[in-house]
Design a protein around this motif. Sequence first.
Motif, PDB file in Angstrom:
ATOM      1  N   PRO A 151       1.521   4.236   1.870  1.00 52.94           N
ATOM      2  CA  PRO A 151       1.777   4.748   3.224  1.00 52.94           C
ATOM      3  C   PRO A 151       3.885   3.323   2.779  1.00 52.94           C
ATOM      4  O   PRO A 151       4.933   4.306   2.997  1.00 52.94           O
ATOM      5  CB  PRO A 151       1.380   4.106   3.878  1.00 52.94           C
ATOM      6  CG  PRO A 151      -0.114   4.120   4.150  1.00 52.94           C
ATOM      7  CD  PRO A 151       0.045   3.768   2.447  1.00 52.94           C
TER       8      PRO A 151
ATOM      9  N   GLU B 286     -11.881   6.980   7.694  1.00 50.30           N
ATOM     10  CA  GLU B 286     -10.308   6.269   6.916  1.00 50.30           C
ATOM     11  C   GLU B 286     -10.595   7.106   5.315  1.00 50.30           C
ATOM     12  O   GLU B 286     -11.934   7.793   4.852  1.00 50.30           O
ATOM     13  CB  GLU B 286     -10.846   5.021   6.004  1.00 50.30           C
ATOM     14  CG  GLU B 286     -10.388   4.448   7.351  1.00 50.30           C
ATOM     15  CD  GLU B 286     -10.634   2.353   7.200  1.00 50.30           C
ATOM     16  OE1 GLU B 286     -11.684   2.522   6.138  1.00 50.30           O
ATOM     17  OE2 GLU B 286     -10.357   1.543   7.510  1.00 50.30           O
ATOM     18  N   THR B 287     -10.126   7.468   4.820  1.00 48.56           N
ATOM     19  CA  THR B 287      -9.865   7.872   3.548  1.00 48.56           C
ATOM     20  C   THR B 287      -9.878   7.567   2.102  1.00 48.56           C
ATOM     21  O   THR B 287      -9.699   7.673   1.365  1.00 48.56           O
ATOM     22  CB  THR B 287      -8.503   9.691   3.199  1.00 48.56           C
ATOM     23  OG1 THR B 287      -7.353   8.685   3.482  1.00 48.56           O
ATOM     24  CG2 THR B 287      -9.602  10.143   5.112  1.00 48.56           C
ATOM     25  N   CYS B 288     -10.000   5.836   2.119  1.00 52.94           N
ATOM     26  CA  CYS B 288      -9.431   5.272   1.479  1.00 52.94           C
ATOM     27  C   CYS B 288     -10.934   4.403   1.129  1.00 52.94           C
ATOM     28  O   CYS B 288     -11.768   4.710   1.993  1.00 52.94           O
ATOM     29  CB  CYS B 288      -8.894   4.267   1.076  1.00 52.94           C
ATOM     30  SG  CYS B 288      -8.681   2.879   2.305  1.00 52.94           S
TER      31      CYS B 288
ATOM     32  N   HIS C 127     -11.789   1.378   1.139  1.00 53.92           N
ATOM     33  CA  HIS C 127     -11.091  -0.549   0.511  1.00 53.92           C
ATOM     34  C   HIS C 127     -12.566  -1.457   0.698  1.00 53.92           C
ATOM     35  O   HIS C 127     -13.130  -0.800   1.782  1.00 53.92           O
ATOM     36  CB  HIS C 127      -9.671  -1.004   1.109  1.00 53.92           C
ATOM     37  CG  HIS C 127      -9.927  -0.705   2.608  1.00 53.92           C
ATOM     38  ND1 HIS C 127     -10.101   0.095   3.280  1.00 53.92           N
ATOM     39  CD2 HIS C 127     -10.688  -1.415   3.246  1.00 53.92           C
ATOM     40  CE1 HIS C 127      -9.836   0.224   4.377  1.00 53.92           C
ATOM     41  NE2 HIS C 127     -10.721  -0.877   4.751  1.00 53.92           N
TER      42      HIS C 127
ATOM     43  N   CYS D 231      -7.104   7.766  10.245  1.00 51.93           N
ATOM     44  CA  CYS D 231      -6.437   6.762   9.329  1.00 51.93           C
ATOM     45  C   CYS D 231      -5.486   7.817   9.345  1.00 51.93           C
ATOM     46  O   CYS D 231      -4.771   8.955   9.336  1.00 51.93           O
ATOM     47  CB  CYS D 231      -6.903   6.046   8.028  1.00 51.93           C
ATOM     48  SG  CYS D 231      -7.317   7.271   6.666  1.00 51.93           S
ATOM     49  N   GLY D 232      -3.969   7.172   8.345  1.00 52.19           N
ATOM     50  CA  GLY D 232      -2.752   7.551   7.839  1.00 52.19           C
ATOM     51  C   GLY D 232      -3.389   8.608   6.745  1.00 52.19           C
ATOM     52  O   GLY D 232      -2.730   9.830   6.781  1.00 52.19           O
ATOM     53  N   SER D 233      -4.273   8.582   6.383  1.00 52.86           N
ATOM     54  CA  SER D 233      -4.172   9.944   5.337  1.00 52.86           C
ATOM     55  C   SER D 233      -3.938   9.521   4.470  1.00 52.86           C
ATOM     56  O   SER D 233      -3.354  10.607   3.344  1.00 52.86           O
ATOM     57  CB  SER D 233      -4.366  11.280   5.617  1.00 52.86           C
ATOM     58  OG  SER D 233      -5.377  11.458   6.790  1.00 52.86           O
ATOM     59  N   CYS D 234      -3.129   8.862   3.655  1.00 53.41           N
ATOM     60  CA  CYS D 234      -2.197   7.742   2.605  1.00 53.41           C
ATOM     61  C   CYS D 234      -3.715   8.753   1.352  1.00 53.41           C
ATOM     62  O   CYS D 234      -2.656   9.437   0.575  1.00 53.41           O
ATOM     63  CB  CYS D 234      -1.593   7.183   2.756  1.00 53.41           C
ATOM     64  SG  CYS D 234      -2.503   5.726   2.010  1.00 53.41           S
ATOM     65  N   MET D 235      -4.579   8.853   1.267  1.00 62.11           N
ATOM     66  CA  MET D 235      -5.149   8.778   0.249  1.00 62.11           C
ATOM     67  C   MET D 235      -5.801  10.455  -0.381  1.00 62.11           C
ATOM     68  O   MET D 235      -6.485  11.032  -1.229  1.00 62.11           O
ATOM     69  CB  MET D 235      -6.154   8.078  -0.607  1.00 62.11           C
ATOM     70  CG  MET D 235      -6.398   6.674  -0.144  1.00 62.11           C
ATOM     71  SD  MET D 235      -5.367   5.852  -1.599  1.00 62.11           S
ATOM     72  CE  MET D 235      -6.273   5.443  -2.657  1.00 62.11           C
TER      73      MET D 235
ATOM     74  N   ILE E 223       0.794  -1.497   0.296  1.00 62.41           N
ATOM     75  CA  ILE E 223      -0.128  -0.074   0.173  1.00 62.41           C
ATOM     76  C   ILE E 223       0.650   1.108  -0.027  1.00 62.41           C
ATOM     77  O   ILE E 223       2.354   1.295   0.378  1.00 62.41           O
ATOM     78  CB  ILE E 223      -1.038   0.330   1.019  1.00 62.41           C
ATOM     79  CG1 ILE E 223      -0.090   0.142   2.184  1.00 62.41           C
ATOM     80  CG2 ILE E 223      -1.623  -1.051   0.885  1.00 62.41           C
ATOM     81  CD1 ILE E 223      -1.418   0.109   4.048  1.00 62.41           C
TER      82      ILE E 223
HETATM   83  S1  SF4 Z   1      -4.101   4.989   6.082  1.00 62.91           S
HETATM   84 FE1  SF4 Z   1      -6.602   5.870   5.310  1.00 62.91          FE
HETATM   85  S2  SF4 Z   1      -6.082   6.030   3.083  1.00 62.91           S
HETATM   86 FE2  SF4 Z   1      -4.412   5.424   3.396  1.00 62.91          FE
HETATM   87  S3  SF4 Z   1      -4.799   2.673   3.038  1.00 62.91           S
HETATM   88 FE3  SF4 Z   1      -5.073   3.052   4.999  1.00 62.91          FE
HETATM   89  S4  SF4 Z   1      -6.835   3.779   5.702  1.00 62.91           S
HETATM   90 FE4  SF4 Z   1      -6.622   3.520   3.181  1.00 62.91          FE
END
Ligand code: SF4
Length: 409
Positions: free
Chosen positions: A212, A306-308, A310, A357-361, A210
């Motif tokens: 991150p 959460e920003t995705c 899934h 969440c870590g906001s990677c999206m 993923i």
């Molecule tokens: S950090 Fe958030 S957006 Fe990124 S994979 Fe995890 S749950 Fe999804």
Amino acid sequence: MQNTPKSMRLQIALFGRTNVGKSSFLNLMAGQDIAITSSVPGTTTDVVEKPMEMIGVGPAVFLDTAGLDDKSVLGEERIKRTIKTLDRADIITLVCEAEVWTDAEEMILAEAKKLNRMTIVIINKIDLQAPTEEFINRIKNDYKVTVVCVDSSSLDNRDKYLNVFKQAVIANCPEDYLTPPPLLADLVPKHGLVVLLIPIDVQAPKGRIILPQVQAVRDCLDTDCACLIVKENDYVKTLEKLNVAPDLVVCDSQVVDFMVENTPENVQCTTFSIIFSRLKGDMATFDAGLKAIDTLQDGDKILIAETCTHHATCDDIGRVKIPRWLKRYTQKELSYDVCAGRDYPDNLRDYKLIIHCGSCMINRQETLSRIAKAVDVNVPITNYGMCISYCNKVYDRVVEPFKKSGALQ
Ligand code: SF4
């Protein structure tokens, strides 16, 4: 990964009334037909995203929004989505016509000021009507913004207007975008060794790792560090094989207790979610938000953000594991709402704690907007990795690298 993720691109949002030529302006910048353009007002119904490499600026994504004065049946919903786009805009671009200034233009500039966003005003369609000096100066003086005059009617003018717009973007690029907080660089010495502990479970996407994790690998290379990637079943044996101790171990939060238990005391360790809490958010606010865990009572509502989007599995981290860890730690019966993707509810006051969440999206700007909305209504907000580590009673250990580097008090 072939392209820069959207969450790391400069987000340039286009706003304006219907039919001022936002989509034509976007087409001119991109040099092609991306947005649907028509002289019928209200053709852009949702946010149209166009990633673009802008030489001199870097990877950007244009966000073309629906008209602010859309009177159609769906207009209200479209306008809501348009206004929401302000949250993620690094640069707000307001498109208008010469000598026309309405409540819609006022509203966008007022919001931009409130959010402290850099703003460029595009006076479009100058082929049809040129703006007066007075009109241009009034916008510049009253709103302290950059003004650019454009004729988007023909691609023949593209180079000229693209260059002028790029100069405006460079002049208005937010500091936070140009120099975001580091991911790992201040936690490890140059030429150091970083171990990434990545479990491959049912939730892991097929054939890839993923975002991150990908970004951490890239950051190791940018920091001139070696990076060793291992699953948890090989972690202990791999450490034994090394003749130097790693400078940092980063794990998926779900195995944080395992990592801490099996990592020698003299080796720094943390989690992907925690390193992202700084890159994409505000570590100090997330750290302060953790205190709310000790005050939770039966029946309190928690928002999992959460920003995705899934596909949730039976052992989903946000929906199953975090509630399980919190139950074990607090011994309280808590209730949960989950929001995913770009949804972020308006009723934040209903929650005793938000766990993000870590906001990677999404980009840093959008996460900071979310944090600001929680802070505005006095609702504590924290981060997945911090919450999980706290519930597993290993929090102090995993934030130690940030305390040592001075990133966290
Ligand atoms: S950090 Fe958030 S957006 Fe990124 S994979 Fe995890 S749950 Fe999804």
